[in-house]
Design a protein around this motif. Sequence first.
Motif, PDB file in Angstrom:
ATOM      1  N   THR A 235       5.189   5.630   2.460  1.00 15.04           N
ATOM      2  CA  THR A 235       5.019   6.686   1.384  1.00 15.04           C
ATOM      3  C   THR A 235       5.497   8.097   1.932  1.00 15.04           C
ATOM      4  OG1 THR A 235       3.113   5.360   0.816  1.00 15.04           O
ATOM      5  CG2 THR A 235       3.105   7.389  -0.144  1.00 15.04           C
ATOM      6  N   ILE A 236       5.119   8.375   3.131  1.00  9.98           N
ATOM      7  CA  ILE A 236       5.761   9.500   3.664  1.00  9.98           C
ATOM      8  C   ILE A 236       7.022  10.016   3.309  1.00  9.98           C
ATOM      9  CG2 ILE A 236       5.916  10.945   5.849  1.00  9.98           C
ATOM     10  CD1 ILE A 236       3.566   9.407   6.864  1.00  9.98           C
ATOM     11  N   PHE A 237       7.891   8.966   3.611  1.00  8.42           N
ATOM     12  CA  PHE A 237       9.485   9.252   3.115  1.00  8.42           C
ATOM     13  C   PHE A 237       9.585   9.444   1.800  1.00  8.42           C
ATOM     14  CE2 PHE A 237       9.299   7.170   7.307  1.00  8.42           C
ATOM     15  CZ  PHE A 237      10.355   7.820   8.016  1.00  8.42           C
ATOM     16  N   ARG A 238       9.029   8.607   0.765  1.00  7.25           N
ATOM     17  CA  ARG A 238       8.970   8.941  -0.653  1.00  7.25           C
ATOM     18  C   ARG A 238       8.604  10.433  -0.707  1.00  7.25           C
ATOM     19  NH1 ARG A 238       9.422   3.842  -3.042  1.00  7.25           N
ATOM     20  NH2 ARG A 238       8.001   2.136  -2.390  1.00  7.25           N
ATOM     21  N   ILE A 239       7.485  10.808  -0.396  1.00  8.29           N
ATOM     22  CA  ILE A 239       7.028  12.287  -0.671  1.00  8.29           C
ATOM     23  C   ILE A 239       8.043  13.291  -0.172  1.00  8.29           C
ATOM     24  CG2 ILE A 239       5.207  13.973   0.072  1.00  8.29           C
ATOM     25  CD1 ILE A 239       3.397  11.638   0.508  1.00  8.29           C
TER      26      ILE A 239
ATOM     27  N   HIS B  34      -1.763  -7.635   7.953  1.00  9.22           N
ATOM     28  CA  HIS B  34      -3.111  -7.810   7.765  1.00  9.22           C
ATOM     29  C   HIS B  34      -3.596  -6.284   7.401  1.00  9.22           C
ATOM     30  CE1 HIS B  34      -3.276 -11.912   8.093  1.00  9.22           C
ATOM     31  NE2 HIS B  34      -3.059 -11.994   9.433  1.00  9.22           N
ATOM     32  N   ALA B  35      -2.771  -5.317   7.963  1.00 13.06           N
ATOM     33  CA  ALA B  35      -3.173  -3.824   7.876  1.00 13.06           C
ATOM     34  C   ALA B  35      -2.577  -3.437   6.459  1.00 13.06           C
ATOM     35  CB  ALA B  35      -2.504  -3.212   8.877  1.00 13.06           C
ATOM     36  N   LYS B  36      -3.588  -3.314   5.461  1.00 13.09           N
ATOM     37  CA  LYS B  36      -3.359  -3.023   3.981  1.00 13.09           C
ATOM     38  C   LYS B  36      -2.779  -1.753   3.764  1.00 13.09           C
ATOM     39  CE  LYS B  36      -8.213  -2.325   2.449  1.00 13.09           C
ATOM     40  NZ  LYS B  36      -9.140  -2.628   1.918  1.00 13.09           N
ATOM     41  N   ASN B  37      -3.225  -0.821   4.829  1.00 11.10           N
ATOM     42  CA  ASN B  37      -2.601   0.606   4.476  1.00 11.10           C
ATOM     43  C   ASN B  37      -1.389   0.976   5.262  1.00 11.10           C
ATOM     44  OD1 ASN B  37      -4.852   1.825   2.421  1.00 11.10           O
ATOM     45  ND2 ASN B  37      -5.963   1.009   4.208  1.00 11.10           N
ATOM     46  N   ARG B  38      -0.704  -0.028   5.919  1.00 12.46           N
ATOM     47  CA  ARG B  38       0.277   0.247   6.592  1.00 12.46           C
ATOM     48  C   ARG B  38       1.529   1.112   5.665  1.00 12.46           C
ATOM     49  NH1 ARG B  38       3.837  -5.076   7.765  1.00 12.46           N
ATOM     50  NH2 ARG B  38       3.328  -6.217   5.762  1.00 12.46           N
ATOM     51  N   ILE B  39       1.498   0.747   4.498  1.00 10.24           N
ATOM     52  CA  ILE B  39       2.592   0.835   3.477  1.00 10.24           C
ATOM     53  C   ILE B  39       2.580   2.525   3.532  1.00 10.24           C
ATOM     54  CG2 ILE B  39       1.219   0.956   1.611  1.00 10.24           C
ATOM     55  CD1 ILE B  39       4.807  -0.044   1.708  1.00 10.24           C
ATOM     56  N   PHE B  40       1.558   3.155   4.107  1.00 12.10           N
ATOM     57  CA  PHE B  40       1.602   4.818   3.782  1.00 12.10           C
ATOM     58  C   PHE B  40       2.680   5.307   4.676  1.00 12.10           C
ATOM     59  CE2 PHE B  40      -0.316   9.026   4.593  1.00 12.10           C
ATOM     60  CZ  PHE B  40      -0.116   9.623   3.230  1.00 12.10           C
ATOM     61  N   ALA B  41       3.112   4.569   5.743  1.00 15.32           N
ATOM     62  CA  ALA B  41       4.239   5.118   6.528  1.00 15.32           C
ATOM     63  C   ALA B  41       5.422   5.196   5.538  1.00 15.32           C
ATOM     64  CB  ALA B  41       4.731   3.859   7.651  1.00 15.32           C
TER      65      ALA B  41
ATOM     66  N   SER C 213      -1.785  -0.058 -10.001  1.00 15.13           N
ATOM     67  CA  SER C 213      -2.845  -0.958  -9.375  1.00 15.13           C
ATOM     68  C   SER C 213      -3.929  -0.058  -9.650  1.00 15.13           C
ATOM     69  CB  SER C 213      -2.972  -1.221  -8.054  1.00 15.13           C
ATOM     70  OG  SER C 213      -1.546  -1.938  -7.776  1.00 15.13           O
ATOM     71  N   GLU C 214      -4.979  -0.763  -9.922  1.00 16.28           N
ATOM     72  CA  GLU C 214      -6.601   0.340 -10.221  1.00 16.28           C
ATOM     73  C   GLU C 214      -6.986   0.694  -8.682  1.00 16.28           C
ATOM     74  OE1 GLU C 214     -10.511  -0.202 -12.699  1.00 16.28           O
ATOM     75  OE2 GLU C 214      -9.215  -1.671 -12.578  1.00 16.28           O
ATOM     76  N   ILE C 215      -7.296   1.856  -8.707  1.00 21.46           N
ATOM     77  CA  ILE C 215      -7.849   2.417  -7.455  1.00 21.46           C
ATOM     78  C   ILE C 215      -9.211   2.991  -7.443  1.00 21.46           C
ATOM     79  CG2 ILE C 215      -7.451   4.178  -5.623  1.00 21.46           C
ATOM     80  CD1 ILE C 215      -5.075   2.670  -6.195  1.00 21.46           C
TER      81      ILE C 215
ATOM     82  N   ARG D 125       0.136   4.717  -5.921  1.00 15.98           N
ATOM     83  CA  ARG D 125      -0.258   3.695  -5.774  1.00 15.98           C
ATOM     84  C   ARG D 125      -0.496   3.518  -3.964  1.00 15.98           C
ATOM     85  NH1 ARG D 125       3.419  -0.198  -5.061  1.00 15.98           N
ATOM     86  NH2 ARG D 125       4.541   0.829  -6.700  1.00 15.98           N
ATOM     87  N   GLU D 126       0.395   3.753  -3.364  1.00  7.32           N
ATOM     88  CA  GLU D 126       0.276   3.331  -1.798  1.00  7.32           C
ATOM     89  C   GLU D 126      -0.530   4.566  -1.258  1.00  7.32           C
ATOM     90  OE1 GLU D 126       5.072   2.138  -1.923  1.00  7.32           O
ATOM     91  OE2 GLU D 126       4.355   3.780  -0.849  1.00  7.32           O
ATOM     92  N   GLY D 127      -0.743   5.800  -1.783  1.00  5.02           N
ATOM     93  CA  GLY D 127      -1.585   6.752  -1.289  1.00  5.02           C
ATOM     94  C   GLY D 127      -2.999   6.751  -1.864  1.00  5.02           C
ATOM     95  N   ARG D 128      -3.240   5.592  -2.445  1.00  3.70           N
ATOM     96  CA  ARG D 128      -4.720   5.283  -3.057  1.00  3.70           C
ATOM     97  C   ARG D 128      -4.877   6.693  -3.845  1.00  3.70           C
ATOM     98  NH1 ARG D 128      -2.824   1.537  -1.233  1.00  3.70           N
ATOM     99  NH2 ARG D 128      -3.615   0.070   0.237  1.00  3.70           N
ATOM    100  N   MET D 129      -4.166   7.140  -4.933  1.00  2.68           N
ATOM    101  CA  MET D 129      -4.327   8.207  -5.894  1.00  2.68           C
ATOM    102  C   MET D 129      -4.088   7.544  -7.225  1.00  2.68           C
ATOM    103  SD  MET D 129      -2.308  11.254  -4.091  1.00  2.68           S
ATOM    104  CE  MET D 129      -0.754  10.727  -4.268  1.00  2.68           C
TER     105      MET D 129
END
Length: 280
Positions: free
Chosen positions: A257-261, A248-255, A6-8, A185-189
């Motif tokens: 992402t933490i496990f992916r990292i 509706h919390a569009k940045n909730r996916i970062f939770a 996705s384009e950031i 994508r999820e970390g807005r990078m």
Amino acid sequence: MIASRSEIHPADVASHYDDLDQFYREVWGEHVHHGLWLRGDETRARAVEQLAELVAHEAQAGPGRRICDIGCGYGETARLLAALGADVTAVTISPAQFAVAQDRQTGTANPNFVQGDWLENDFAPDSFDAAIAIESSEHMPDLALFFQQAHRVLRAEGTLVVCAWLAAENPGRGAKRWLLEPICREGRMPQMGSATEYQALAEKIGFRLAAFDDLTRKVERTWWAIVGRLLIKFATNPRYLWFILNPHAKNRIFALTIFRICVAYRIGAMRYGIFKFVKA
């Protein structure tokens, strides 16, 4: 270079940090970056200070030294640099971070906090002796322009210190698909480069590499500490669980992402390094 599907845009990065502002302050603490464990028995608070101190050392922070902090977060590293005598200008794209940084000022104009997009800054050419970027270059939609702007504002022989999340030199297809691209994508990078790619791009712009250190094994425990603190928050604070479940919390996916990292570090798909570049 691993790229987000996705384009950031810069606005997406600002939104990420604004939406997760309370999360970052309550779970991450004052410094929004990795910790550096040198002995192995440090507290996480001390570890994050040690990373900031390492950057300050590489930037030769001291009296009369003009330093720009690119992507300053809540301003803790900028304040450390200022306490060492440096004249600091600190930039963040996040209105929430800028407000907190301003509120924490204690009657001094140093650091000077600026809200804005680094890629569109209007600082004068040759106006800084050094610039630092702790985990902010990854958020730049145009990494070449990130280096171009740093090269423009630094004086001759000026120093650029970059701490960056890095992709392994040759990650496997599965690591790219299930770990690195989603982390971007999820970390807005917009992208995650390897150490070799960072060096090549910086040298193309006109920097020379003075030093590089792979700090992966000294920083990766940051994420296990964050996981532990986050699980405690889920168990004790309904607000956190509500945020994760809120569609509706569009940045909730970062939770997630933490496990992916955590996994990406453990299997070697993701690295962490500190670069010291000098303007040629």
